[in-house]
Design a protein around this motif. Sequence first.
Motif, PDB file in Angstrom:
ATOM      1  N   VAL A 181      27.590  25.779  45.949  1.00  0.00           N
ATOM      2  CA  VAL A 181      28.830  25.413  45.258  1.00  0.00           C
ATOM      3  C   VAL A 181      29.990  25.564  46.240  1.00  0.00           C
ATOM      4  N   PHE A 182      31.089  24.903  45.931  1.00  0.00           N
ATOM      5  CA  PHE A 182      32.199  24.836  46.876  1.00  0.00           C
ATOM      6  C   PHE A 182      33.469  25.455  46.295  1.00  0.00           C
ATOM      7  N   LEU A 183      34.189  26.157  47.166  1.00  0.00           N
ATOM      8  CA  LEU A 183      35.429  26.827  46.778  1.00  0.00           C
ATOM      9  C   LEU A 183      36.636  26.005  47.205  1.00  0.00           C
ATOM     10  N   SER A 184      37.539  25.782  46.283  1.00  0.00           N
ATOM     11  CA  SER A 184      38.785  25.101  46.625  1.00  0.00           C
ATOM     12  C   SER A 184      39.752  26.113  47.241  1.00  0.00           C
ATOM     13  N   LEU A 185      40.778  25.615  47.903  1.00  0.00           N
ATOM     14  CA  LEU A 185      41.796  26.497  48.473  1.00  0.00           C
ATOM     15  C   LEU A 185      42.493  27.294  47.373  1.00  0.00           C
ATOM     16  N   GLU A 186      42.714  26.638  46.220  1.00  0.00           N
ATOM     17  CA  GLU A 186      43.372  27.307  45.103  1.00  0.00           C
ATOM     18  C   GLU A 186      42.524  28.461  44.572  1.00  0.00           C
ATOM     19  N   ALA A 187      41.210  28.237  44.502  1.00  0.00           N
ATOM     20  CA  ALA A 187      40.316  29.286  44.012  1.00  0.00           C
ATOM     21  C   ALA A 187      40.279  30.458  44.985  1.00  0.00           C
ATOM     22  N   LYS A 188      40.185  30.157  46.277  1.00  0.00           N
ATOM     23  CA  LYS A 188      40.152  31.221  47.283  1.00  0.00           C
ATOM     24  C   LYS A 188      41.432  32.048  47.251  1.00  0.00           C
ATOM     25  N   GLN A 189      42.570  31.374  47.107  1.00  0.00           N
ATOM     26  CA  GLN A 189      43.846  32.080  47.080  1.00  0.00           C
ATOM     27  C   GLN A 189      43.972  32.941  45.827  1.00  0.00           C
ATOM     28  N   ALA A 190      43.530  32.408  44.684  1.00  0.00           N
ATOM     29  CA  ALA A 190      43.612  33.164  43.430  1.00  0.00           C
ATOM     30  C   ALA A 190      42.732  34.410  43.488  1.00  0.00           C
ATOM     31  N   ILE A 191      41.552  34.279  44.083  1.00  0.00           N
ATOM     32  CA  ILE A 191      40.642  35.423  44.207  1.00  0.00           C
ATOM     33  C   ILE A 191      41.235  36.470  45.148  1.00  0.00           C
ATOM     34  N   LYS A 192      41.772  36.018  46.288  1.00  0.00           N
ATOM     35  CA  LYS A 192      42.372  36.949  47.245  1.00  0.00           C
ATOM     36  C   LYS A 192      43.542  37.705  46.627  1.00  0.00           C
ATOM     37  N   THR A 193      44.389  36.980  45.901  1.00  0.00           N
ATOM     38  CA  THR A 193      45.550  37.608  45.270  1.00  0.00           C
ATOM     39  C   THR A 193      45.110  38.683  44.284  1.00  0.00           C
ATOM     40  N   TYR A 194      44.091  38.361  43.499  1.00  0.00           N
ATOM     41  CA  TYR A 194      43.584  39.325  42.515  1.00  0.00           C
ATOM     42  C   TYR A 194      42.978  40.548  43.196  1.00  0.00           C
ATOM     43  N   LEU A 195      42.130  40.322  44.192  1.00  0.00           N
ATOM     44  CA  LEU A 195      41.463  41.436  44.867  1.00  0.00           C
ATOM     45  C   LEU A 195      42.460  42.327  45.606  1.00  0.00           C
ATOM     46  N   ASN A 196      43.496  41.724  46.172  1.00  0.00           N
ATOM     47  CA  ASN A 196      44.498  42.511  46.898  1.00  0.00           C
ATOM     48  C   ASN A 196      45.287  43.437  45.975  1.00  0.00           C
ATOM     49  N   LYS A 197      45.376  43.072  44.707  1.00  0.00           N
ATOM     50  CA  LYS A 197      46.121  43.883  43.745  1.00  0.00           C
ATOM     51  C   LYS A 197      45.274  45.000  43.138  1.00  0.00           C
ATOM     52  N   ARG A 198      43.966  44.897  43.312  1.00  0.00           N
ATOM     53  CA  ARG A 198      43.096  45.926  42.749  1.00  0.00           C
ATOM     54  C   ARG A 198      43.146  47.188  43.598  1.00  0.00           C
ATOM     55  N   THR A 199      43.095  48.318  42.932  1.00  0.00           N
ATOM     56  CA  THR A 199      43.156  49.601  43.642  1.00  0.00           C
ATOM     57  C   THR A 199      41.827  50.343  43.617  1.00  0.00           C
ATOM     58  N   ASP A 200      40.812  49.718  42.988  1.00  0.00           N
ATOM     59  CA  ASP A 200      39.515  50.398  42.872  1.00  0.00           C
ATOM     60  C   ASP A 200      38.465  49.788  43.780  1.00  0.00           C
ATOM     61  N   MET A 201      38.894  48.928  44.719  1.00  0.00           N
ATOM     62  CA  MET A 201      37.944  48.279  45.615  1.00  0.00           C
ATOM     63  C   MET A 201      37.641  49.178  46.802  1.00  0.00           C
ATOM     64  N   ASP A 202      36.368  49.131  47.242  1.00  0.00           N
ATOM     65  CA  ASP A 202      35.975  49.907  48.421  1.00  0.00           C
ATOM     66  C   ASP A 202      36.572  49.284  49.672  1.00  0.00           C
ATOM     67  N   ASP A 203      36.848  50.111  50.649  1.00  0.00           N
ATOM     68  CA  ASP A 203      37.365  49.593  51.915  1.00  0.00           C
ATOM     69  C   ASP A 203      36.262  48.873  52.672  1.00  0.00           C
TER      70      ASP A 203
END
Length: 203
Positions: A181-203
């Motif tokens: 399956v293929f990721l659009s630029l919009e999808a990649k950006q939305a995922i990055k924005t969400y993950l960057n705001k999370r505080t429970d992600m492992d380094d």
Amino acid sequence: MTEMQTLKIQFLEYLEIERGRSLKTVKNYKQYLTRFFEYSKIKQPKDITDDSVRKFRLWLNRQPGVEGETLKKRTQNYYLIALRSFLKYLARREINSLPPERIELAKVPERGLDLISTEELMRLLSAPNESDLKSLRDRAILELLFSTGLRVSELCSLPRDLDISKDEFSVRGKGEKVRVVFLSLEAKQAIKTYLNKRTDMDD
């Protein structure tokens, strides 16, 4: 255990192991075949005849479905597909029974595609206001679903360490089939924005 019960179990194991069917599919086939055997009182493979199948189809057609309607033709076909598959299995083992090609499916109308307009799609994607983590998550989910065409169950099964730096990734879907399956630029950006705001992600 009767002969038919033994053959049914062996057939279901064959579906799971040799045909690679999912456990859900195997469970459904078990339900469909059990209903046929219980209604038809089949004791031996040779007891499966045109007449026994016809009577079962007539009985199925008169069963209530949802909201008081009779069972839909498409649902009735699920039973027939399971039975035909079982008969093919018997034929492979050279066990005398009804030839599988004798099972004809009921004609059903083609499914129409319920497409949404561009305006409806844009309203859907812009519904999350991205003011908090939950809305950022929702936006990422919507963009990912629209970009990749993933099923919801497939999306929920994605690994936490999914590499979104690439424009594509592989997913194992229905029937254990792998597809790209293929990721659009919009999808990649939305995922990055969400993950960057999370505080429970492992380094």
